[in-house]
Design a protein around this motif. Structure first.
Motif: not given
Length: 396
Positions: A383-396
């Motif tokens: 998207e305009a102005t700021v970008y990032g991640m919608h989700e970040l699935p992690v495990t351990w």
């Protein structure tokens, strides 16, 4: 030439921006909305624009560059109070000086124990919950929101309301109507919060500002409301996106992550490099020329919108050697992620502390953290102005 905003690689700016940096660092372009503006892609030109008073920061000016239709008008009629980042001299200087003491290294350092507690509490909940976990919802979104609550003095039992509505305001997948409703609810809430503190000042940012203003004459309620919204808008989504993007990047760079685990003191340099490399608020710096101005050998007419491509400027080879490479030992604090000049981000010390604590704590407490899905299945915001991640699935 229409400005591109989508990227083919999440680790790089749109190729067009880098091409402009190489070939045409000051150029006239057409925005996605159809209006014309100028772009500056070179590091030194961007710093010139950000420090020259002939470029206005007034975002309510009709010529200010806007990248989406829902932001292409109506700012002049906005129900929200005018924020510091929209002010020009002589209005801006006194407004900034009044609050800059709240963001000194010493003042922010005093918040470290509380920030650490917030991070630990959310990691406790994530570790006790189901796997895989979404790091965006479990950690990246709530931590900055709760830190802002701490700054503003939001009562603990009202944190859920504040978090829910601030998340909706900044949710790019929500409708414009839903986001406007969230903004109105937050404005009403913050208005009541400030009025309560005017009756009985508390030892927090808003309470101290009220006491200071009262000593100097009378309380400027509208200015305090604008300050509260500025902290919310400027400090929540940007930091949240840096937490998720930074975690993703470090998981993709095992040597850098191993070095960080071995020496937590490297976190400060790692944060600076992540800020430079991603430059998440890549389209946030917009100005309007108040008169004809020569920039990089090109004359930009008065009344023109100017958009600074800080994502390209932060990879300018004249300033950052091999700027396309991620290097946690680079240690460059002269990047443009926090802007430059009179409007340089007030909260930069706070953002640095939050990110350092998050990354050190996350990888110390969950040393075997890993992506729960293949990297090519992750979705990034363009998207305009700021970008990032919608989700970040992690495990351990």
């Amino acid at each position: 030439m229409t400005l591109e905003t989508a990227r083919s690689c999440p680790f790089a700016p749109p190729e067009q921006h880098l091409r402009l940096l190489r070939e045409q660092p000051v150029a006239k372009i057409t925005l996605p909305t159809g209006s014309d503006a100028w772009v500056a892609a070179r590091y030194e030109d961007i710093r010139t624009v950000l420090s020259d008073p002939r470029f206005s920061a007034d975002r309510r000016h009709p010529s200010v560059p806007r990248l989406t239709e829902d932001s292409a008008g109506g700012m002049a009629e906005s129900p929200l109070p005018k924020m510091m980042l929209e002010m020009d001299p002589p209005e801006h200087g006194p407004a900034r000086r009044a609050v800059v003491g709240e963001f000194t290294v010493r003042r922010i350092g005093a918040l470290r124990p509380r920030i650490q507690q917030i991070v630990d509490e959310h990691l406790d909940a994530m570790l006790d919950g189901p796997r895989p976990a979404d790091l965006v919802r479990a950690l990246a979104l709530p931590v900055p929101s709760l830190v802002i609550c701490e700054l503003l003095g939001v009562p603990y039992d009202e944190h859920d309301f504040f978090q829910t509505h601030s998340a909706q305001l900044l949710n790019r997948r929500a409708t414009e109507q839903e986001r406007q409703h969230a903004a109105l609810e937050l404005a009403i809430y913050l208005d009541k919060l400030i009025k309560a503190k005017e009756q009985e000042p508390t030892d927090d940012l808003l309470g101290r500002q009220i006491a200071k203003q009262r000593d100097n004459g009378e309380v400027d309620h509208s200015a305090l409301l604008g300050l509260a919204f500025l902290l919310l808008i400027a400090g929540h989504e940007t930091t949240a996106n840096m937490i998720s993007l930074g975690t993703y990047m470090l998981l993709q760079q095992p040597e850098a992550l191993a070095a960080l685990r071995e020496d937590p003191d490297k976190a400060a340099n790692a944060v600076e490099e992540l800020l430079r490399y991603f430059t998440i608020a890549e389209f946030a710096m917009a100005r309007v020329t108040l008169e004809d101005v020569e920039l990089g050998g090109t004359v930009i007419p008065a009344g023109s919108g100017v958009l600074m491509l800080a994502n390209a400027g932060n990879r300018d080879p004249e300033v950052f050697e091999d700027g396309q490479r991620f290097d946690i030992d680079r240690g460059a604090r002269n990047h443009l992620a926090f802007g430059y000049g009179a409007h340089q981000c007030l909260g930069q010390n706070l953002a640095r502390v939050e990110l350092e604590i998050v990354f050190n704590t996350l990888f110390r407490r969950i040393p075997n953290l890993r992506l729960a899905v293949p990297a090519d299945q992750l979705t990034f915001k363009d998207e305009a102005t700021v970008y990032g991640m919608h989700e970040l699935p992690v495990t351990w």
